[in-house]
Motif scaffolding. Structure first.
Motif, mmCIF file in Angstrom:
data_model
loop_
_atom_site.group_PDB
_atom_site.id
_atom_site.type_symbol
_atom_site.label_atom_id
_atom_site.label_comp_id
_atom_site.label_asym_id
_atom_site.label_seq_id
_atom_site.Cartn_x
_atom_site.Cartn_y
_atom_site.Cartn_z
ATOM 1 N N ASP A 208 5.804 -4.764 3.099
ATOM 2 C CA ASP A 208 4.609 -3.666 3.486
ATOM 3 C C ASP A 208 5.167 -2.229 3.047
ATOM 4 O OD1 ASP A 208 3.319 -5.572 4.975
ATOM 5 O OD2 ASP A 208 4.170 -5.337 6.651
ATOM 6 N N SER A 230 5.545 -9.375 3.332
ATOM 7 C CA SER A 230 4.582 -8.784 4.059
ATOM 8 C C SER A 230 4.421 -9.333 4.938
ATOM 9 C CB SER A 230 2.846 -8.579 3.409
ATOM 10 O OG SER A 230 2.032 -8.023 4.579
ATOM 11 N N GLY A 235 1.167 -4.626 4.949
ATOM 12 C CA GLY A 235 0.586 -5.005 3.097
ATOM 13 C C GLY A 235 1.680 -4.398 2.098
ATOM 14 N N SER A 259 4.471 -13.182 4.546
ATOM 15 C CA SER A 259 2.685 -12.986 4.092
ATOM 16 C C SER A 259 2.243 -12.945 5.028
ATOM 17 C CB SER A 259 2.823 -14.139 2.915
ATOM 18 O OG SER A 259 2.910 -15.570 3.452
ATOM 19 N N THR A 260 2.256 -12.082 5.805
ATOM 20 C CA THR A 260 1.348 -11.971 7.037
ATOM 21 C C THR A 260 -0.395 -10.512 6.641
ATOM 22 O OG1 THR A 260 2.338 -12.840 8.820
ATOM 23 C CG2 THR A 260 0.624 -11.106 9.005
ATOM 24 N N GLY A 262 -1.025 -8.820 3.701
ATOM 25 C CA GLY A 262 -0.703 -8.867 1.965
ATOM 26 C C GLY A 262 -0.104 -8.379 0.578
ATOM 27 N N SER A 298 1.091 -17.318 0.119
ATOM 28 C CA SER A 298 0.518 -16.891 1.217
ATOM 29 C C SER A 298 0.300 -17.818 1.658
ATOM 30 C CB SER A 298 -1.379 -16.297 0.500
ATOM 31 O OG SER A 298 -1.634 -16.281 1.679
ATOM 32 N N ALA A 302 -1.923 -13.757 4.145
ATOM 33 C CA ALA A 302 -2.440 -12.407 3.715
ATOM 34 C C ALA A 302 -3.298 -12.827 2.855
ATOM 35 C CB ALA A 302 -1.223 -12.670 2.991
ATOM 36 N N GLY A 341 -4.906 -17.125 4.526
ATOM 37 C CA GLY A 341 -5.362 -16.305 3.880
ATOM 38 C C GLY A 341 -5.670 -16.816 2.452
#
Length: 501
Positions: A208, A230, A235, A259-260, A262, A298, A302, A341
């Motif tokens: 992030d 992330s 992100g 991977s939340t 992005g 992802s 993400a 995502g």
């Protein structure tokens, strides 16, 4: 009379500037640090605390200096001179738990321990020609007795702005060598990392962060070499990675697995991915040559978009490129929206893959969730082969909620070059694939693929292939310059397929 006065004034100002520069340097030995087995934690911290008052450089001279956790603060440069070593003490007591103030979606990552850390600081640097040694191979840090959050990172830099890491060598962390969380304007240049002391020995993890440059680095890691995560809402954004050498027993260049928030606007170029030089191996998969060269996933919601990857050499990895859209959606997430995502706008050019392992480049979404807008241009693959005729009929499980990675599928897939499933709008221009060993699998298998343009595929095999390309449940496919392809095109329940000789 006026000219001498002016000259004296200039000399005075130059001298004053020089004296001021000297006054901003703080030698750790002048604050009580001693080489050898002495615990120098408090002495080094005392020098840092003094330097932060007006800004300055804390100098570690040549010699071995043992230390526990030290904290970098505003406007401080930690300079490790040539032959200087900061080495972690083998004692749990000297690594207090450090709370991560930035909100993450994984509770396990909300705290950590580290040899060097900084939190909510600005204008901090670690520079020089010296070495940071985590001492992570000491039995005290045995991973069987210490979960991830108990083993200290080499560096833990969180919620900081204007961070520069340059020149130093880093080695032997008990956990990841470097962890950067929620930082802005992060510059990592000319760093050499060799991290093979313990499990989870990543080389560099960037989570992030925005406005990041990683350049001219050599990273050799037992686990992932250069990993972007992330695990919060912010992100990863605006990243340049260039002129590096990466080696690993896992993934060399990676997005995920956290991977939340992005990954957006990433440029990755001019880099060599090769085998590790390490003679030992801690990674549980025991893949000496490395699992994956480029790994983009992802699986926790993400959005991955606007990624350009160019001028990369990948040598001897089991799986050269892995792109996965999934729906693991970690149960540990506390604010994630619970929706899958997306992956879109990924461009590869000038990629050379040598001694490719048994797994092909893999690009997969999952049912009703497609990867979009992928381009491959000027791709050169030399494949060792090893597949049998029966492998062409392998049924590949979806496993969309599994931990993302090439081992989530069978090690052998039905293709040698590309296995593509649940993808829309993908193009290939000038792709050459040469097999140096026996293999009867098709070069490319497309399953549930829409809007694909293939122009300039050339393949050379030791065994004649009945089918070089297999299209299954696919549509709107254009294959140009098909006369250069050794083997035919098999169409299984596919439509709107145009083949131009």
């Amino acid at each position: 009379m006026k000219q001498p006065t002016r000259t004296c004034l200039i000399v005075f100002l130059l001298l004053a500037s020089t004296v001021n520069t000297w006054a901003q340097q703080y030698l750790i030995t002048e604050h009580g640090a001693k080489p050898g087995n002495t615990d120098n934690t408090s002495a080094i911290q005392k020098a840092i605390d003094r330097a932060t008052v007006e800004g300055g450089t804390v100098i570690v001279p040549a010699g071995l200096f043992m230390t526990g956790t030290i904290q970098l603060k505003n406007n401080v440069t930690l300079q490790l001179n040539k032959n200087a070593v900061l080495k972690g003490i083998a004692s749990k007591a000297v690594y207090p738990s450090i709370p991560i103030k930035y909100k993450l979606h994984t509770s396990a990552g909300q705290s950590g321990r580290a040899l060097i850390f900084a939190s909510q600081a600005e204008n901090i640097s670690i520079t020089g020609e010296g070495t940071i040694d985590g001492n992570g191979e000491d039995p005290l840090f045995d991973s069987k007795d210490n979960v991830n959050t108990m083993r200290p990172y080499g560096l833990l830099i969180e919620s900081c702005k204007n961070v520069t890491i340059s020149g130093v060598k880093m080695q032997h962390s008990a956990m990841w060598m470097q962890r950067y969380v929620n930082c802005d304007f992060l510059r990592i240049t000319g760093v050499t990392v060799f991290n093979h002391a313990n499990l989870n020995n990543d080389g560099m993890d960037i989570d992030d962060c925005h406005n990041v440059i990683v350049a001219n680095c050599i990273i050799d890691a037992d686990d992932d070499a250069l990993c972007f995560k992330s695990e919060g809402d912010r992100g990863v954004k605006n990243v340049v990675v260039t002129n590096c050498i990466l080696a690993t027993h896992a993934s060399a260049f990676k997005f995920g697995t956290g991977s939340t928030g992005g990954f957006e606007s990433v440029q990755f170029s001019n880099t060599v991915i090769r085998q590790s030089l390490a003679t030992n191996m801690k990674h549980p998969f025991k893949q000496k040559s490395g699992l994956t060269g480029i790994d983009l996933a992802s699986t926790d919601g993400a959005v991955i978009k606007d990624v350009n990857i160019s001028n990369i050499s990948i040598d001897s990895l089991e799986n050269p490129i892995f792109i996965k859209l999934g729906n693991r959606l970690r149960k540990t997430s506390v604010t994630a929206n619970g929706k899958a995502g997306s992956i879109q706008g990924i461009h590869f050019s000038q990629i050379t893959i040598k001694n490719s392992g048994i797994s092909p480049t893999t690009i997969t979404g999952f049912p009703a969730n497609y990867i979009h807008d992928i381009n491959f241009r000027d791709i050169f693959i030399e494949h060792k082969g090893g597949g049998a005729a029966k492998d062409t009929s392998l049924v590949v499980p979806e496993n969309s909620n599994h931990y993302p990675g090439t081992r989530m599928f069978e090690r052998k897939l039905p293709a040698t070059g590309f296995y593509i499933r649940h993808v829309k709008n993908i193009s290939f221009n000038n792709v050459q694939i040469k097999l140096t060993g026996n293999d009867l699998r098709p070069v490319m298998v497309c399953d549930d693929v829409e809007e694909m343009a293939l122009n300039g595929l050339k393949n050379k095999t030791l065994n004649p292939l009945k089918y070089a390309i297999v299209l299954k449940d696919s549509k709107d496919i254009i294959i140009s310059s098909a006369s250069n392809i050794e083997g035919g095109v098999q169409q299984l329940n596919s439509k709107s397929v145009t083949i131009n000789k």
